[in-house]
Write a protein that holds these residues in place. Structure first.
Motif, PDB file in Angstrom:
ATOM      1  N   PRO A 166       0.794  -1.224   0.000  1.00 20.02           N
ATOM      2  CA  PRO A 166       0.000   0.000   0.000  1.00 20.02           C
ATOM      3  C   PRO A 166       0.833   1.285   0.000  1.00 20.02           C
ATOM      4  CG  PRO A 166      -0.205  -1.149   2.107  1.00 20.02           C
ATOM      5  CD  PRO A 166       0.634  -1.995   1.219  1.00 20.02           C
ATOM      6  N   MET A 167       2.118   1.190   0.254  1.00 14.60           N
ATOM      7  CA  MET A 167       2.974   2.379   0.300  1.00 14.60           C
ATOM      8  C   MET A 167       2.875   3.144  -1.017  1.00 14.60           C
ATOM      9  SD  MET A 167       4.218   2.328   3.298  1.00 14.60           S
ATOM     10  CE  MET A 167       5.605   3.428   3.262  1.00 14.60           C
ATOM     11  N   GLY A 168       2.598   4.450  -0.922  1.00 12.35           N
ATOM     12  CA  GLY A 168       2.521   5.293  -2.094  1.00 12.35           C
ATOM     13  C   GLY A 168       1.153   5.352  -2.755  1.00 12.35           C
ATOM     14  N   LEU A 169       0.197   4.533  -2.294  1.00 13.33           N
ATOM     15  CA  LEU A 169      -1.145   4.596  -2.860  1.00 13.33           C
ATOM     16  C   LEU A 169      -1.836   5.879  -2.409  1.00 13.33           C
ATOM     17  CD1 LEU A 169      -2.421   0.922  -2.446  1.00 13.33           C
ATOM     18  CD2 LEU A 169      -1.648   2.059  -4.527  1.00 13.33           C
ATOM     19  N   PRO A 170      -2.782   6.381  -3.180  1.00 13.14           N
ATOM     20  CA  PRO A 170      -3.472   7.616  -2.803  1.00 13.14           C
ATOM     21  C   PRO A 170      -4.351   7.437  -1.560  1.00 13.14           C
ATOM     22  CG  PRO A 170      -4.367   6.732  -4.849  1.00 13.14           C
ATOM     23  CD  PRO A 170      -3.217   5.869  -4.468  1.00 13.14           C
ATOM     24  N   CYS A 171      -4.476   8.507  -0.774  1.00  8.49           N
ATOM     25  CA  CYS A 171      -5.357   8.533   0.387  1.00  8.49           C
ATOM     26  C   CYS A 171      -5.914   9.944   0.534  1.00  8.49           C
ATOM     27  CB  CYS A 171      -4.636   8.082   1.652  1.00  8.49           C
ATOM     28  SG  CYS A 171      -3.114   8.973   2.022  1.00  8.49           S
ATOM     29  N   ASP A 172      -7.093  10.060   1.126  1.00  6.32           N
ATOM     30  CA  ASP A 172      -7.773  11.356   1.241  1.00  6.32           C
ATOM     31  C   ASP A 172      -7.854  11.868   2.663  1.00  6.32           C
ATOM     32  OD1 ASP A 172      -8.298  11.416  -1.497  1.00  6.32           O
ATOM     33  OD2 ASP A 172     -10.162  10.295  -1.242  1.00  6.32           O
ATOM     34  N   GLU A 173      -7.401  11.099   3.614  1.00  6.85           N
ATOM     35  CA  GLU A 173      -7.530  11.462   5.015  1.00  6.85           C
ATOM     36  C   GLU A 173      -6.624  12.642   5.357  1.00  6.85           C
ATOM     37  OE1 GLU A 173      -7.162   8.411   3.818  1.00  6.85           O
ATOM     38  OE2 GLU A 173      -9.182   7.737   4.208  1.00  6.85           O
ATOM     39  N   PRO A 174      -6.879  13.303   6.473  1.00 10.66           N
ATOM     40  CA  PRO A 174      -5.997  14.394   6.899  1.00 10.66           C
ATOM     41  C   PRO A 174      -4.553  13.925   7.077  1.00 10.66           C
ATOM     42  CG  PRO A 174      -7.994  14.345   8.221  1.00 10.66           C
ATOM     43  CD  PRO A 174      -7.998  13.103   7.377  1.00 10.66           C
ATOM     44  N   VAL A 175      -3.622  14.789   6.751  1.00 14.93           N
ATOM     45  CA  VAL A 175      -2.202  14.458   6.866  1.00 14.93           C
ATOM     46  C   VAL A 175      -1.883  13.984   8.278  1.00 14.93           C
ATOM     47  CG1 VAL A 175       0.126  15.416   6.783  1.00 14.93           C
ATOM     48  CG2 VAL A 175      -1.558  16.069   5.058  1.00 14.93           C
ATOM     49  N   GLY A 176      -1.177  12.863   8.361  1.00 15.73           N
ATOM     50  CA  GLY A 176      -0.743  12.321   9.638  1.00 15.73           C
ATOM     51  C   GLY A 176      -1.780  11.495  10.362  1.00 15.73           C
ATOM     52  N   SER A 177      -2.981  11.398   9.814  1.00 16.91           N
ATOM     53  CA  SER A 177      -4.007  10.623  10.513  1.00 16.91           C
ATOM     54  C   SER A 177      -3.779   9.126  10.334  1.00 16.91           C
ATOM     55  CB  SER A 177      -5.400  10.999  10.016  1.00 16.91           C
ATOM     56  OG  SER A 177      -5.570  10.598   8.667  1.00 16.91           O
ATOM     57  N   LEU A 178      -4.144   8.372  11.329  1.00 16.22           N
ATOM     58  CA  LEU A 178      -4.055   6.915  11.301  1.00 16.22           C
ATOM     59  C   LEU A 178      -5.416   6.391  10.887  1.00 16.22           C
ATOM     60  CD1 LEU A 178      -2.254   4.461  11.936  1.00 16.22           C
ATOM     61  CD2 LEU A 178      -3.090   4.582  14.284  1.00 16.22           C
ATOM     62  N   GLU A 179      -5.454   5.560   9.857  1.00 15.49           N
ATOM     63  CA  GLU A 179      -6.700   5.046   9.303  1.00 15.49           C
ATOM     64  C   GLU A 179      -6.601   3.545   9.081  1.00 15.49           C
ATOM     65  OE1 GLU A 179      -9.310   7.002   8.947  1.00 15.49           O
ATOM     66  OE2 GLU A 179      -8.191   8.816   9.453  1.00 15.49           O
ATOM     67  N   CYS A 180      -7.729   2.919   8.765  1.00 21.31           N
ATOM     68  CA  CYS A 180      -7.782   1.489   8.463  1.00 21.31           C
ATOM     69  C   CYS A 180      -8.258   1.268   7.036  1.00 21.31           C
ATOM     70  CB  CYS A 180      -8.754   0.780   9.408  1.00 21.31           C
ATOM     71  SG  CYS A 180      -8.149   0.560  11.070  1.00 21.31           S
ATOM     72  N   SER A 181      -7.819   0.168   6.460  1.00 19.25           N
ATOM     73  CA  SER A 181      -8.301  -0.258   5.157  1.00 19.25           C
ATOM     74  C   SER A 181      -8.681  -1.727   5.245  1.00 19.25           C
ATOM     75  CB  SER A 181      -7.226  -0.073   4.094  1.00 19.25           C
ATOM     76  OG  SER A 181      -7.696  -0.558   2.840  1.00 19.25           O
ATOM     77  N   THR A 182      -9.625  -2.133   4.397  1.00 23.78           N
ATOM     78  CA  THR A 182     -10.066  -3.524   4.418  1.00 23.78           C
ATOM     79  C   THR A 182      -9.181  -4.445   3.599  1.00 23.78           C
ATOM     80  OG1 THR A 182     -11.594  -3.038   2.630  1.00 23.78           O
ATOM     81  CG2 THR A 182     -12.479  -2.977   4.873  1.00 23.78           C
ATOM     82  N   GLY A 183      -8.033  -3.983   3.203  1.00 27.89           N
ATOM     83  CA  GLY A 183      -7.072  -4.845   2.534  1.00 27.89           C
ATOM     84  C   GLY A 183      -6.918  -4.570   1.050  1.00 27.89           C
ATOM     85  N   ILE A 184      -5.855  -5.102   0.495  1.00 26.32           N
ATOM     86  CA  ILE A 184      -5.547  -4.998  -0.929  1.00 26.32           C
ATOM     87  C   ILE A 184      -5.387  -6.413  -1.450  1.00 26.32           C
ATOM     88  CG2 ILE A 184      -3.827  -4.265  -2.622  1.00 26.32           C
ATOM     89  CD1 ILE A 184      -3.095  -1.994  -0.734  1.00 26.32           C
ATOM     90  N   GLU A 185      -6.114  -6.734  -2.496  1.00 29.24           N
ATOM     91  CA  GLU A 185      -6.037  -8.075  -3.058  1.00 29.24           C
ATOM     92  C   GLU A 185      -4.601  -8.391  -3.455  1.00 29.24           C
ATOM     93  OE1 GLU A 185      -7.942 -10.664  -6.696  1.00 29.24           O
ATOM     94  OE2 GLU A 185      -8.960  -8.838  -6.037  1.00 29.24           O
TER      95      GLU A 185
END
Length: 74
Positions: free
Chosen positions: A15-34
């Motif tokens: 997932p490193m380098g993939l786009p994200c929309d959350e506030p900078v520095g926020s810790l978030e969860c994802s349901t995984g990458i196939e």
């Protein structure tokens, strides 16, 4: 038209380098990458450029939870 396919045993999906929309520095969860981490959840931090700059793989699916800025279940 000709196509070229290149097979590689060392292709690493991350997932490193993939786009994200959350506030900078926020810790978030994802349901995984196939194809990465057995499709399990992961926690990540979104960077200033709108991409994932750090991630932590979970050992389960649909289990990642963030409470008070901390990963509580992963």
């Amino acid at each position: 038209m000709t196509g070229v396919a290149i097979a590689s045993d060392n292709l690493v999906i991350t997932p490193m380098g993939l786009p994200c929309d959350e506030p900078v520095g926020s810790l978030e969860c994802s349901t995984g990458i196939e194809g990465w981490n057995n499709d399990n959840d992961f926690a990540y931090t979104c960077g200033a450029q709108g991409t994932i700059i750090d991630c932590w793989p979970c050992v389960c699916q649909n289990c990642c939870k963030i409470v008070n800025g901390q990963v509580t279940n992963c």
